[in-house]
Design an enzyme around this catalytic site. Structure first.
Site, PDB file in Angstrom:
ATOM      1  N   LYS A 109      23.308  28.606  47.093  1.00  0.00           N
ATOM      2  CA  LYS A 109      24.211  27.843  46.220  1.00  0.00           C
ATOM      3  C   LYS A 109      24.330  26.383  46.676  1.00  0.00           C
ATOM      4  O   LYS A 109      24.202  25.462  45.889  1.00  0.00           O
ATOM      5  CB  LYS A 109      25.619  28.477  46.195  1.00  0.00           C
ATOM      6  CG  LYS A 109      25.644  29.915  45.710  1.00  0.00           C
ATOM      7  CD  LYS A 109      27.067  30.461  45.608  1.00  0.00           C
ATOM      8  CE  LYS A 109      27.811  30.599  46.920  1.00  0.00           C
ATOM      9  NZ  LYS A 109      27.236  31.592  47.854  1.00  0.00           N
ATOM     10  N   ARG A 169      35.433  33.175  42.371  1.00  0.00           N
ATOM     11  CA  ARG A 169      34.978  34.373  43.082  1.00  0.00           C
ATOM     12  C   ARG A 169      35.734  35.610  42.652  1.00  0.00           C
ATOM     13  O   ARG A 169      35.439  36.702  43.160  1.00  0.00           O
ATOM     14  CB  ARG A 169      35.190  34.178  44.591  1.00  0.00           C
ATOM     15  CG  ARG A 169      34.073  33.415  45.284  1.00  0.00           C
ATOM     16  CD  ARG A 169      34.536  33.093  46.697  1.00  0.00           C
ATOM     17  NE  ARG A 169      33.534  33.388  47.682  1.00  0.00           N
ATOM     18  CZ  ARG A 169      32.729  32.463  48.218  1.00  0.00           C
ATOM     19  NH1 ARG A 169      32.808  31.218  47.864  1.00  0.00           N
ATOM     20  NH2 ARG A 169      31.851  32.814  49.129  1.00  0.00           N
ATOM     21  N   ARG A 224      20.549  30.526  60.081  1.00  0.00           N
ATOM     22  CA  ARG A 224      21.407  29.349  60.006  1.00  0.00           C
ATOM     23  C   ARG A 224      22.474  29.388  61.097  1.00  0.00           C
ATOM     24  O   ARG A 224      22.836  28.354  61.673  1.00  0.00           O
ATOM     25  CB  ARG A 224      22.080  29.239  58.636  1.00  0.00           C
ATOM     26  CG  ARG A 224      22.812  27.921  58.498  1.00  0.00           C
ATOM     27  CD  ARG A 224      23.498  27.768  57.171  1.00  0.00           C
ATOM     28  NE  ARG A 224      24.541  28.762  57.006  1.00  0.00           N
ATOM     29  CZ  ARG A 224      25.174  28.988  55.874  1.00  0.00           C
ATOM     30  NH1 ARG A 224      24.852  28.306  54.794  1.00  0.00           N
ATOM     31  NH2 ARG A 224      26.109  29.899  55.799  1.00  0.00           N
ATOM     32  N   ARG A 234      29.066  27.628  62.065  1.00  0.00           N
ATOM     33  CA  ARG A 234      30.022  28.240  61.145  1.00  0.00           C
ATOM     34  C   ARG A 234      30.535  29.540  61.733  1.00  0.00           C
ATOM     35  O   ARG A 234      29.766  30.393  62.155  1.00  0.00           O
ATOM     36  CB  ARG A 234      29.350  28.488  59.776  1.00  0.00           C
ATOM     37  CG  ARG A 234      29.581  27.351  58.809  1.00  0.00           C
ATOM     38  CD  ARG A 234      28.904  27.559  57.490  1.00  0.00           C
ATOM     39  NE  ARG A 234      29.402  28.703  56.728  1.00  0.00           N
ATOM     40  CZ  ARG A 234      29.206  28.859  55.421  1.00  0.00           C
ATOM     41  NH1 ARG A 234      28.522  27.948  54.745  1.00  0.00           N
ATOM     42  NH2 ARG A 234      29.672  29.916  54.807  1.00  0.00           N
ATOM     43  N   ARG A 245      31.162  39.636  54.423  1.00  0.00           N
ATOM     44  CA  ARG A 245      31.008  38.697  53.295  1.00  0.00           C
ATOM     45  C   ARG A 245      30.196  39.345  52.162  1.00  0.00           C
ATOM     46  O   ARG A 245      30.515  39.179  50.990  1.00  0.00           O
ATOM     47  CB  ARG A 245      30.306  37.415  53.757  1.00  0.00           C
ATOM     48  CG  ARG A 245      31.205  36.500  54.579  1.00  0.00           C
ATOM     49  CD  ARG A 245      30.410  35.549  55.457  1.00  0.00           C
ATOM     50  NE  ARG A 245      29.712  34.497  54.753  1.00  0.00           N
ATOM     51  CZ  ARG A 245      28.758  33.748  55.308  1.00  0.00           C
ATOM     52  NH1 ARG A 245      28.398  33.947  56.575  1.00  0.00           N
ATOM     53  NH2 ARG A 245      28.175  32.805  54.616  1.00  0.00           N
TER      54      ARG A 245
HETATM   55  P1  AP5 Z   1      22.839  27.946  51.355  1.00  0.00           P
HETATM   56  O1  AP5 Z   1      22.322  26.991  50.346  1.00  0.00           O
HETATM   57  O2  AP5 Z   1      23.782  27.453  52.379  1.00  0.00           O
HETATM   58  O3  AP5 Z   1      23.468  29.216  50.592  1.00  0.00           O
HETATM   59  P2  AP5 Z   1      24.932  29.453  50.064  1.00  0.00           P
HETATM   60  O4  AP5 Z   1      24.816  30.371  48.902  1.00  0.00           O
HETATM   61  O5  AP5 Z   1      25.620  28.149  49.843  1.00  0.00           O
HETATM   62  O6  AP5 Z   1      25.516  30.230  51.319  1.00  0.00           O
HETATM   63  P3  AP5 Z   1      26.944  30.147  52.000  1.00  0.00           P
HETATM   64  O7  AP5 Z   1      26.831  30.753  53.321  1.00  0.00           O
HETATM   65  O8  AP5 Z   1      27.523  28.772  51.908  1.00  0.00           O
HETATM   66  O9  AP5 Z   1      27.735  31.100  51.015  1.00  0.00           O
HETATM   67  P4  AP5 Z   1      29.156  31.665  51.104  1.00  0.00           P
HETATM   68  O10 AP5 Z   1      29.452  31.993  49.680  1.00  0.00           O
HETATM   69  O11 AP5 Z   1      29.310  32.753  52.068  1.00  0.00           O
HETATM   70  O12 AP5 Z   1      30.013  30.461  51.720  1.00  0.00           O
HETATM   71  P5  AP5 Z   1      31.172  29.533  51.157  1.00  0.00           P
HETATM   72  O13 AP5 Z   1      31.144  28.333  51.967  1.00  0.00           O
HETATM   73  O14 AP5 Z   1      31.136  29.433  49.682  1.00  0.00           O
HETATM   74  O15 AP5 Z   1      21.584  28.649  52.046  1.00  0.00           O
HETATM   75  C1  AP5 Z   1      21.763  29.552  53.105  1.00  0.00           C
HETATM   76  C2  AP5 Z   1      20.639  29.353  54.136  1.00  0.00           C
HETATM   77  O16 AP5 Z   1      19.394  29.715  53.543  1.00  0.00           O
HETATM   78  C3  AP5 Z   1      20.487  27.899  54.601  1.00  0.00           C
HETATM   79  O17 AP5 Z   1      20.135  27.879  55.951  1.00  0.00           O
HETATM   80  C4  AP5 Z   1      19.354  27.363  53.724  1.00  0.00           C
HETATM   81  O18 AP5 Z   1      18.628  26.347  54.358  1.00  0.00           O
HETATM   82  C5  AP5 Z   1      18.499  28.616  53.533  1.00  0.00           C
HETATM   83  N1  AP5 Z   1      17.810  28.631  52.238  1.00  0.00           N
HETATM   84  C6  AP5 Z   1      18.252  28.131  51.049  1.00  0.00           C
HETATM   85  N2  AP5 Z   1      17.354  28.346  50.077  1.00  0.00           N
HETATM   86  C7  AP5 Z   1      16.328  29.016  50.641  1.00  0.00           C
HETATM   87  C8  AP5 Z   1      15.098  29.516  50.134  1.00  0.00           C
HETATM   88  N3  AP5 Z   1      14.746  29.377  48.852  1.00  0.00           N
HETATM   89  N4  AP5 Z   1      14.285  30.169  50.999  1.00  0.00           N
HETATM   90  C9  AP5 Z   1      14.626  30.319  52.303  1.00  0.00           C
HETATM   91  N5  AP5 Z   1      15.760  29.832  52.856  1.00  0.00           N
HETATM   92  C10 AP5 Z   1      16.620  29.200  52.020  1.00  0.00           C
HETATM   93  O19 AP5 Z   1      32.461  30.390  51.538  1.00  0.00           O
HETATM   94  C11 AP5 Z   1      32.789  30.649  52.876  1.00  0.00           C
HETATM   95  C12 AP5 Z   1      34.144  31.349  52.957  1.00  0.00           C
HETATM   96  O20 AP5 Z   1      35.159  30.470  52.449  1.00  0.00           O
HETATM   97  C13 AP5 Z   1      34.288  32.627  52.134  1.00  0.00           C
HETATM   98  O21 AP5 Z   1      33.816  33.758  52.828  1.00  0.00           O
HETATM   99  C14 AP5 Z   1      35.800  32.664  51.924  1.00  0.00           C
HETATM  100  O22 AP5 Z   1      36.459  33.109  53.071  1.00  0.00           O
HETATM  101  C15 AP5 Z   1      36.136  31.197  51.717  1.00  0.00           C
HETATM  102  N6  AP5 Z   1      36.048  30.803  50.314  1.00  0.00           N
HETATM  103  C16 AP5 Z   1      35.178  29.887  49.773  1.00  0.00           C
HETATM  104  N7  AP5 Z   1      35.371  29.789  48.449  1.00  0.00           N
HETATM  105  C17 AP5 Z   1      36.366  30.669  48.129  1.00  0.00           C
HETATM  106  C18 AP5 Z   1      36.985  31.051  46.913  1.00  0.00           C
HETATM  107  N8  AP5 Z   1      36.603  30.514  45.740  1.00  0.00           N
HETATM  108  N9  AP5 Z   1      37.958  31.985  46.956  1.00  0.00           N
HETATM  109  C19 AP5 Z   1      38.345  32.535  48.122  1.00  0.00           C
HETATM  110  N10 AP5 Z   1      37.789  32.243  49.311  1.00  0.00           N
HETATM  111  C20 AP5 Z   1      36.810  31.305  49.314  1.00  0.00           C
HETATM  112 MG    MG Z   2      27.403  27.268  50.583  1.00  0.00          MG
END
Ligand code: AP5
Ligand code: MG
Length: 190
Positions: free
Chosen positions: A14, A89, A128, A134, A145
Site C-alpha cells: 500500500k 479498516r 523490512r 517498526r 496483524r
Molecule cells: P509496503 O508498501 O510498506 O506495504 P504496506 O501495505 O504499506 O504495509 P504496512 O506494513 O505499512 O501495512 P500495515 O497495514 O500493517 O501498516 P499501517 O502502517 O497501515 O511494503 C511492505 C514491504 O514490502 C516493504 O519493505 C516494501 O519495500 C516491500 N515491497 C513492496 N512491494 C513489493 C513487491 N511488489 N515485491 C516485493 N517486495 C515489495 O498500520 C500499522 C498499524 O497502525 C496497524 O496495525 C494499526 O495498529 C494502526 N492503524 C493504522 N491505520 C489504522 C486504522 N485505519 N484503524 C485502526 N488502526 C490503524
Molecule cells: Mg504502509
C-alpha cells in the site's frame, strides 16, 4: 477529485504504490499508520495511546482514528485528490469516510485492493523488520496483524464490491508491473 482507497493486507504494498500514485496523479497521501507513528515519535497523547495497539498488531479504536482523519483531511489543500492508505479498516471507518467526503462534496472514486498471499506478506515484513525499526515488524505481531486484517478489515471488500467500487489487483510481481495494473483501474474512474 480522485479519492483512491489503497486497500490490502499488511505488507501488500500500500505504502509503496501510494508513492507512485501521488506522483503520477498529483494526489495527497494519507496513511493513518504513518500519522500514528509520527505521533508516537513526538510522544503525544495520541501517540502514547496508539503505541500499545500498534505493537500488539491490533487496531487503534475507530473513534480515535476517525477523529484524527478529519483533521488530516482538512490539512490537504491544492491537490487533485487523495490516496487513503490503511484507512478505512472497519465498516464504521468506511461509513465515516463516506460522510467526511460527502460534507466536502466528494465521494470515494475507486478502491484498489492489492492481493498477496500470506507467505509472501510474512516474507516481505520480516525482511523490512531487519531495518525498519517498526515495533510491529516481528513475526508474532505480523501474525496478529494478518489475523486482524482477515477478521476485521477484509470484509470491507464485499462492501465495496457491492457499491461497484472495488478493483482487485494482483499485488505480486515487480513494483512497476503492479503499478501498471493500478493505473488502469484509476484511469477508468478518472
Ligand atoms: P509496503 O508498501 O510498506 O506495504 P504496506 O501495505 O504499506 O504495509 P504496512 O506494513 O505499512 O501495512 P500495515 O497495514 O500493517 O501498516 P499501517 O502502517 O497501515 O511494503 C511492505 C514491504 O514490502 C516493504 O519493505 C516494501 O519495500 C516491500 N515491497 C513492496 N512491494 C513489493 C513487491 N511488489 N515485491 C516485493 N517486495 C515489495 O498500520 C500499522 C498499524 O497502525 C496497524 O496495525 C494499526 O495498529 C494502526 N492503524 C493504522 N491505520 C489504522 C486504522 N485505519 N484503524 C485502526 N488502526 C490503524
Ligand atoms: Mg504502509
Amino acid at each position: 477529485m480522485l479519492n483512491i482507497i489503497i486497500f490490502g493486507a499488511p505488507g501488500s504494498g500500500k505504502g509503496t504504490q501510494s508513492e507512485y500514485l501521488i506522483k503520477k496523479y498529483n494526489l495527497a497521501h494519507i496513511s493513518t499508520g504513518d500519522v500514528l507513528r509520527a505521533e508516537m515519535k513526538n510522544g503525544t497523547e495520541l501517540g502514547k495511546l496508539a503505541e500499545g495497539y500498534i505493537s500488539r498488531g491490533q487496531l487503534v479504536p475507530d473513534d480515535v482514528v476517525i477523529g484524527m482523519l478529519g483533521h488530516v483531511l482538512d490539512s490537504k489543500k491544492d491537490v487533485a485528490g487523495v490516496v487513503f492508505d490503511g484507512f478505512p479498516r472497519t465498516l464504521p471507518q468506511s461509513n465515516a469516510l463516506d460522510n467526511l467526503l460527502k460534507e466536502r462534496g466528494e465521494e470515494v472514486s475507486v478502491v484498489v485492493s492489492l492481493e498477496v498471499e500470506d507467505p509472501e506478506l510474512i516474507d516481505r515484513l520480516i525482511k523490512r523488520g531487519q531495518q525498519s525499526g517498526r515495533s510491529d515488524d516481528n513475526l508474532e505481531t505480523i501474525k496478529s496483524r494478518l489475523d486482524v486484517y482477515k477478521d476485521q478489515t477484509s470484509p470491507l471488500k464485499e462492501h465495496y464490491k457491492n457499491t461497484g467500487k472495488l478493483a482487485s489487483v494482483k499485488g505480486v510481481g515487480t513494483i512497476d508491473e503492479i503499478f501498471v495494473l493500478i493505473s488502469e483501474a484509476v484511469d477508468k474512474v478518472k
